[in-house]
Motif scaffolding. Structure first.
Motif, PDB file in Angstrom:
ATOM      1  N   ILE A 171       0.855  -1.283   0.139  1.00  0.00           N
ATOM      2  CA  ILE A 171       0.093   0.068  -0.068  1.00  0.00           C
ATOM      3  C   ILE A 171       0.797   1.200   0.012  1.00  0.00           C
ATOM      4  O   ILE A 171       0.894   1.969  -0.691  1.00  0.00           O
ATOM      5  CB  ILE A 171      -0.903  -0.057   1.132  1.00  0.00           C
ATOM      6  N   TRP A 172       1.909   1.274   0.779  1.00  0.00           N
ATOM      7  CA  TRP A 172       2.676   2.274   0.805  1.00  0.00           C
ATOM      8  C   TRP A 172       3.467   2.515  -0.650  1.00  0.00           C
ATOM      9  O   TRP A 172       3.505   3.879  -1.011  1.00  0.00           O
ATOM     10  CB  TRP A 172       3.663   2.196   1.787  1.00  0.00           C
ATOM     11  N   ARG A 173       3.659   1.668  -1.227  1.00  0.00           N
ATOM     12  CA  ARG A 173       4.402   1.784  -2.616  1.00  0.00           C
ATOM     13  C   ARG A 173       3.406   2.356  -3.402  1.00  0.00           C
ATOM     14  O   ARG A 173       3.752   3.068  -4.342  1.00  0.00           O
ATOM     15  CB  ARG A 173       4.977   0.398  -3.292  1.00  0.00           C
TER      16      ARG A 173
ATOM     17  N   ASN B  97      -0.641   6.903  -6.531  1.00  0.00           N
ATOM     18  CA  ASN B  97      -1.915   7.238  -6.341  1.00  0.00           C
ATOM     19  C   ASN B  97      -2.175   7.054  -4.819  1.00  0.00           C
ATOM     20  O   ASN B  97      -2.454   6.277  -4.297  1.00  0.00           O
ATOM     21  CB  ASN B  97      -2.536   5.962  -7.186  1.00  0.00           C
ATOM     22  N   VAL B  98      -2.519   8.291  -4.335  1.00  0.00           N
ATOM     23  CA  VAL B  98      -2.882   8.632  -3.041  1.00  0.00           C
ATOM     24  C   VAL B  98      -4.483   8.079  -2.730  1.00  0.00           C
ATOM     25  O   VAL B  98      -4.453   7.366  -1.811  1.00  0.00           O
ATOM     26  CB  VAL B  98      -2.845   9.967  -2.674  1.00  0.00           C
ATOM     27  N   ALA B  99      -5.112   8.167  -3.578  1.00  0.00           N
ATOM     28  CA  ALA B  99      -6.386   7.943  -3.561  1.00  0.00           C
ATOM     29  C   ALA B  99      -6.756   6.465  -3.509  1.00  0.00           C
ATOM     30  O   ALA B  99      -7.321   6.052  -2.569  1.00  0.00           O
ATOM     31  CB  ALA B  99      -7.409   8.427  -4.705  1.00  0.00           C
TER      32      ALA B  99
ATOM     33  N   LYS C  81      -8.226   1.414   3.641  1.00  0.00           N
ATOM     34  CA  LYS C  81      -9.477   1.065   4.240  1.00  0.00           C
ATOM     35  C   LYS C  81      -9.761  -0.418   4.209  1.00  0.00           C
ATOM     36  O   LYS C  81     -10.376  -0.906   5.083  1.00  0.00           O
ATOM     37  CB  LYS C  81     -10.556   1.902   3.527  1.00  0.00           C
ATOM     38  N   TYR C  82      -9.721  -1.016   2.994  1.00  0.00           N
ATOM     39  CA  TYR C  82      -9.744  -2.479   2.811  1.00  0.00           C
ATOM     40  C   TYR C  82      -9.026  -3.126   4.016  1.00  0.00           C
ATOM     41  O   TYR C  82      -9.620  -3.989   4.613  1.00  0.00           O
ATOM     42  CB  TYR C  82      -9.573  -3.033   1.556  1.00  0.00           C
ATOM     43  N   LEU C  83      -7.852  -3.014   4.371  1.00  0.00           N
ATOM     44  CA  LEU C  83      -6.925  -3.526   4.796  1.00  0.00           C
ATOM     45  C   LEU C  83      -7.556  -3.205   6.470  1.00  0.00           C
ATOM     46  O   LEU C  83      -7.303  -4.358   7.181  1.00  0.00           O
ATOM     47  CB  LEU C  83      -5.510  -3.098   4.908  1.00  0.00           C
ATOM     48  N   LEU C  84      -7.952  -2.278   6.903  1.00  0.00           N
ATOM     49  CA  LEU C  84      -8.319  -1.985   7.902  1.00  0.00           C
ATOM     50  C   LEU C  84      -9.754  -2.601   8.511  1.00  0.00           C
ATOM     51  O   LEU C  84      -9.963  -2.780   9.520  1.00  0.00           O
ATOM     52  CB  LEU C  84      -8.522  -0.179   8.290  1.00  0.00           C
TER      53      LEU C  84
END
Length: 1258
Positions: A798-800, A805-807, A814-817
């Motif tokens: 996700i960090w990469r 693409n920030v959005a 959000k999905y990981l959370l």
């Protein structure tokens, strides 16, 4: 959704001008073929089989009622003159029952034949017992008691209604009784009686003065309960439904004709609208079947007479059958069979003496290849395709309207053939779609022969032929009908006619027919007489031939159906008897079966409140589920995995049983149609693990197809998230799979299934190159990382993405959370030591910035290695934290040592600080202190030595009496070795290590006297004699007194052991003898209830005496200290202990074990005594000692089997007395008692005898 299917119509010869029919009941389970017919003031005995002419039993003029009394085996006959006679049907002799001087109008017995009701010519109701004792008598026109009168509270009064064009004056007019204008004296004056099924009430229909036709309800004691509400145009026939809820009476209105259904209280409840006018076609008879399912209405018109059969479902009356008879030979009567199992058999007698016996059975007319079900309702055929919609009855998808009443219909392929009451055939082709325009019907008229035959079991045989049966006498004619006539096959009106192509007559009554697997040339018929099912084939010349008897049942079946297994094209015959026994090719499947249906490769059948599925291939029941009580199968659509049930109220319920869904899913997975399979699994809420477990090898080989087929990213995530380390084909869904056929890849393990599948899918998704695939696989890859426990990699991914693409990164986070707790994810991000990632995760969580920002700022200010140490310490990753702390240098030695001590990281600390020599020694000393505190002095001594603290190492070694290491360390410290060695001799002797103590004294300056003293204290006489023999002196003279004294002591000890053994043994035998004499009960009388808590849950000694009190539940002795205390009480050898026998067995086992261990000491002592040749008493003492021990061993060996009996072992030999219906409670109590003994001590000890005796002493 059920229709009445005519099983057979049997034609018999009876008596002309019949007026009543009596059926002889079943005797010993066999249905009698004798009946009694009342005709022309005579009663005839009619034999069904054979050529026996009817026999006159009694001749009595003006018979108004007859009844066959089962208990008395007599016929009760009532005449209009008032005579009531009992006639013996065998001899014809008569006895007078009672007499009524005013004459009898009607007689009716209750269904249980305990009470008989009479209506006299003077309209009195008389109730008598079965012995003709009067119960009650009262006039028909008697009034109800005031508290039983109808009460009108004013609702719906005429004065309160709106009258429209009639105006207000209409409200002032009194409601005129429409019967007042009708002359009640002109009505039919017949009186009719009908009993309720339970015999508690009966109804009398009569014409009341100034009122007209009405009825009254009486109970079985003759008390008037209710009168009918005022109703106009009621007719004289009346029939009370046996179930008891309705009283049926024909009633005519200006705009309709009905069968009015009244409740017991006389109020009109509902109605059945008739399709004819009662003025033109009056009702002659009303009869309910014995099970209340069918209402038969007999009518008489000018040209013909008809019988209408109605059933009710979902509060709708269905007209199922119409029988038409001409007036040339008019009907005399109809009557339902009252015998068990024949409730749907209708007897119709004609004036000429002809008797027709119609037998119907309820059946669902379903089209097996689709979900279409047809329901007959008069002139309408209601069709519904349950594969497309579930339409509740009486509604439907399509209605076929005909010109006449429908009696039967049958399917074949896309063709539908309808058979009407006037013997016409309507053929509809094709009949695939129920929507759209109404299909055109081809009308076929019967030829001259078929117009006279009532056809039963009408079935499509092929596209051109129909099958039907016609019974007469004791045989049945199988008829092959040609429904595709030639143009010249027409009647006098020029209409096309269907005709008999060929026929075959077989003996017996055929009541069921089904088409075989190859519908072109074979079918099966079932005969009632012998239960045979015959296979009949159609030859090339269109003739029929009986090939063989396929199967025979003890009793005939009501329903038969041929099934075909699609996988191997084999088949068989399913039969359902009226006793609700289900068979498959004669093999009994189940009992109490109410309905069945073949669906795919399974047989579905219902019982009272359950639905079961049996695999046709191996007849094994694979699934069951509960359903609403009384539900029955309507149809099953295999292609939709849908089963439709009809509940007792008539409403429908459609379900998708898991076993059928899994069958469809398995087929889709076998064809690798993963998208369709996934859609069905999600729709039916079936665990997605079956996608993999259906065929693991295929799934692994087709994983690329799986990823390509599943287009929805969410579906892939759902599949991955549901993965479990379990084979669902062997567990939850084993009904559809055979465990022996399950194979796995060589590197696959069920216990590692989640890791295997997630890694496999993750690798394939990581290899994706197409942009749309990369986009589609982002979420599934994250899900795979989560299932593998690699949250750090998921965050890095996700960090990469955030860099580009920030959005998108926000959505991924959000999905990981959603999958992982935010606090856990925050800790994982913190463990990456990347503060940008930590802040990114924290912003998406609910954490307060005031909490985490100061902490992060504090960490940023620290050096890199120390910062990592603080982070790892916060995350409780102590080993990693210590490695980072070690990289911080010398200034953190004290903190490191404290950290090591706090978390017990001594081994890791030694590894991290191996290069730091001085600090490494400090860690060793700290580790040694920790080991010494935990009483591990051996290892503590070693670590002290490594840490350079030799004195502490020496002290720790001394405590463990490691004398060799003590001497080495003492030498390193420069201490005098002799002094150190002498200090160890005493402790070694205390530990019983006498030989080691002797070695120390010998090697480190001990005198000869001191050495000999140590050997004698340790009873090492053989070594002492050896040492004394090598040295000249008085050593042997010092050994002899000590050895003699020890030998005498040992002899006395052995004698005491023998006495103690014999005492324990005798006490044990006395206790057992007392228990055998007085029973276990007396021995348990003094048991302290607190001791009962020592018994385990599985070996409880609780008796009713103990369980009846609550005092014993006060203590549980949970702590080990208390339990040991009470176990000591349990094993107390004090006489009178309730568990004294258990304590003695425990003590004897310990004692025998101790005696067996004396063999070597006795041998060595005897040998030493023999070596003292100069001692005067050496040889006699050795011989006496050997004899004493031999006596002891012989006594022990002889008593072992007497002490450890077989019942003490509790092995399989006793198991037969402890279970089953014939439980030996004494043996069970003993087994529970002996279970208190340690399992090892329940077996006799092994003596392990050695060659301990000296030959010269024997």
């Amino acid at each position: 959704m059920r229709n009445l299917k005519l099983q057979y119509c049997k034609e018999l010869d009876a008596v002309a001008h019949p007026r009543q029919l009596l059926l002889q009941p079943e005797l010993n389970g066999d249905t009698s073929d004798k009946s009694f017919v009342v005709a022309d003031s005579k009663i005839y005995a009619v034999q069904e089989s054979g050529d026996i002419r009817p026999k006159v039993i009694v001749d009595l003029p003006d018979i108004v009622g007859v009844e066959y009394l089962q208990l008395d085996n007599a016929i009760c006959v009532a005449s209009g003159a008032g005579e009531v006679l009992l006639v013996d049907p065998q001899t014809g002799s008569t006895n007078e029952g009672t007499y009524c001087d005013v004459g009898i109008e009607r007689m009716a017995w209750s269904p249980n034949q305990e009470v008989v009701a009479f209506v006299t010519r003077t309209h009195n109701v008389v109730l008598m017992t079965s012995t003709f004792d009067v119960i009650a008598e009262q006039p028909l026109d008697a009034e109800l008691a005031p508290d039983q009168q109808f009460v009108n509270v004013g609702w719906g009064k005429k004065e309160t209604q709106f009258h429209g064009s009639e105006g207000k004056q209409a409200a002032k007019l009194k409601e005129g009784d429409s019967t007042a204008n009708q002359d009640w004296q002109e009505l039919n004056q017949d009186v009719n009686i009908s009993w309720r099924g339970d015999g508690a009430f009966f109804v009398v229909s009569f014409v009341a003065a100034q009122v007209g036709r009405t009825f009254r309800v009486y109970d079985c004691e003759g008390k008037l309960h209710h009168t009918a509400e005022k109703s106009v145009h009621l007719q004289e026939v009346v029939a009370w439904r046996p179930a008891g809820n309705w009283i049926a009476v024909p009633q005519r209105f200006p705009n309709k004709s009905t069968i009015a259904l009244f409740e017991k209280n006389g109020l009109r409840h509902r109605e059945l609208v008739l399709p004819f006018d009662l003025q033109e076609e009056p009702v002659v008879q009303l009869r309910w079947s014995e099970d209340s399912d069918i209402l038969a209405i007999r009518t008489a018109a000018k040209e013909e007479q008809r019988v209408y059969l109605y059933t009710i479902g979902n509060y709708h009356w269905y007209l199922k059958q119409v029988l038409i008879f001409d007036q040339v030979d008019s009907l005399a009567l109809l009557q339902w069979d009252t015998r068990m199992g024949a409730e749907h058999t209708l007897h119709i007698l004609k004036e000429s003496g002809k008797q027709f016996v119609y037998r119907w059975a309820f059946a669902v007319d379903r089209y097996e290849r689709s979900g279409v079900v047809g329901v007959i309702d008069g002139k309408r055929l209601l069709l519904t395709d349950f594969a497309k919609a579930v339409v509740p009855p009486p509604m439907c998808q399509r209605v076929l309207q005909l010109d006449n009443y429908i009696n039967a219909f049958t399917w074949y392929e896309t063709s539908l053939c309808v058979y009407t009451c006037d013997h016409r055939l309507y053929s509809y082709e094709p009949m695939q779609q129920l929507s759209g325009q109404e299909p055109q019907a081809c009308l076929l008229m019967p030829d001259a022969e078929l117009s006279r035959l009532p056809l039963a079991n009408l079935t499509y045989f092929s596209c051109d032929y129909l099958l039907a049966t016609h019974s007469s006498g004791g045989s049945t004619r199988l008829i092959l009908l040609n429904k595709d006539p030639d143009e010249d096959e027409i009647n006098e009106k020029g209409e096309l006619c269907y005709r008999v192509q060929s026929s075959l007559r077989i003996s017996g009554l055929v009541n069921a027919l089904t088409i075989g697997a190859n519908a072109m040339d074979e079918f099966y018929v079932q005969t009632v007489n012998n239960g045979h099912t015959y296979e009949v084939s159609l030859k090339s010349d269109n003739t029929l031939k009986v090939e063989r008897s396929h199967v025979q049942l003890t009793q005939a079946a009501d329903h038969i159906e041929w099934f075909t297994i699609t996988s191997d094209s084999t088949g068989g015959l399913i039969t359902l008897r009226n006793q609700q026994l289900l068979h498959m090719d004669g093999y009994r499947i189940a009992e109490d079966v109410t309905s069945f249906c073949v669906v795919g490769n399974y047989l579905a059948y219902t019982q009272l409140n359950a639905l079961h599925f049996v695999r046709l291939k191996d007849r094994r029941q694979v699934a069951s589920r509960n359903i609403e009580r009384g539900g029955k199968l309507v149809t099953a659509v295999a292609s939709e995995a849908r089963v439709v049930l009809q509940l007792p109220r008539g409403n429908l319920e459609a379900i998708c049983p898991r076993v059928l869904v899994l069958e469809l899913v398995g087929a889709l997975l076998g064809r690798k149609q993963y998208q369709a399979a996934m859609q069905m699994l999600r729709k039916q809420r079936i665990n997605l693990n079956i996608i993999c477990d259906h065929n693991v090898e295929q799934f692994v080989a087709s994983v690329d197809i799986f990823l390509r087929e599943i287009k929805q990213s969410q579906w892939l995530c759902l599949f991955l998230s549901e993965l479990q380390n379990e084979d669902f084909a062997k567990g939850m869904y084993s009904s559809n799979y055979e465990a022996a056929k399950q194979t796995y890849p060589s590197d696959y393990r069920v216990e590692q299934k989640v890791e295997y599948v997630c890694r496999l899918l993750g690798q394939r998704m990581d290899q994706a190159t197409r942009p749309e695939d990369i986009e589609r696989f982002r979420l599934p890859v994250i899900t795979a990382y989560v299932k593998l426990g690699r949250l750090e990699q998921a965050l890095q991914l996700i960090w990469r993405e955030k860099q580009a693409n920030v959005a998108l990164a926000d959505q991924l986070l959000k999905y990981l959370l959603y999958l992982v707790d935010v606090n856990d994810l925050y800790n994982v991000a913190l463990g990456t030591y990347d503060f940008g990632l930590v802040i990114f995760v924290s912003q998406k969580s609910q954490k307060d910035p005031k909490e985490f920002l100061p902490y992060l700022n504090e960490l940023k200010a620290l050096p890199t290695d120390y910062r990592k140490f603080r982070i790892d310490d916060h995350l409780k990753r102590y080993s990693s934290a210590l490695s980072h702390l070690a990289a911080c240098g010398e200034e953190h030695y004290e903190e490191a040592l404290e950290f090591i001590r706090k978390h017990g990281l001594y081994t890791a600390g030694l590894a991290c600080y191996r290069e730091h020599i001085e600090f490494h020694k400090s860690i060793c000393v700290a580790y040694a202190d920790h080991l010494r505190a935990n009483a591990k002095l051996d290892n503590a001594s070693l670590m002290y030595e490594r840490g350079g603290q030799l004195q502490q190492a020496l002290l720790s070694a001394k405590h463990t009496l490691d004398w060799q290491r003590v001497l080495v360390l003492a030498k390193k410290l420069g201490e005098p070795l002799d002094h150190v060695a002498q200090s160890l001799v005493g402790p070694l002797q205390q530990q019983g290590r006498h030989m080691e103590a002797y070695e120390l004294v010998k090697e480190h300056g001990g005198s000869r006297e001191r050495q000999l003293e140590v050997l004698l204290e340790g009873h090492l006489y053989s070594r002492a004699i050896y040492e004394a023999g090598l040295e000249e002196g008085e050593g042997l003279e010092k050994i002899a007194p000590a050895l003699t004294a020890y030998g005498t002591q040992l002899q006395n000890s052995l004698h005491a052991d023998l006495q103690l053994f014999l005492e324990y043994k005798q006490r044990l035998l006395d206790i057992r003898q007392r228990q055998a004499k007085y029973g276990e009960g007396d021995n348990d009388a003094d048991v302290d209830l607190e001791e009962v808590d020592l018994l385990s849950d599985t070996t409880s000694l609780h008796s009713s005496r103990y369980s009846g009190t609550s005092r014993g539940t006060g203590k549980t002795f949970r702590s080990s200290k208390n339990r040991r205390k009470h176990e000591r009480k349990l094993l107390s050898l004090k006489p009178g202990n309730p568990f004294e026998d258990i304590a003695l067995i425990d003590a004897l086992h310990n004692h025998v074990t101790k005696i067996a261990q004396q063999q070597q000491p006795v041998r060595d002592t005897c040998k030493a005594l023999l070596q003292l040749a100069g001692a005067a008493d050496g040889d006699p003492l050795a011989a006496s000692l050997q004899r004493e021990f031999k006596t002891l061993l012989q006594a022990v060996e002889a008593a072992l089997d007497e002490i450890w009996t077989p019942e003490l072992l509790g092995n399989g030999s006793m198991a037969q007395h402890l279970t089953g219906p014939n439980v030996d409670y004494l043996a069970l109590q003993k087994e529970q008692r002996y279970a208190l003994i340690s399992p090892l001590k329940r077996f006799k000890p092994q003596l392990n005898l050695m060659d301990w005796q000296h030959e010269i002493l024997q």
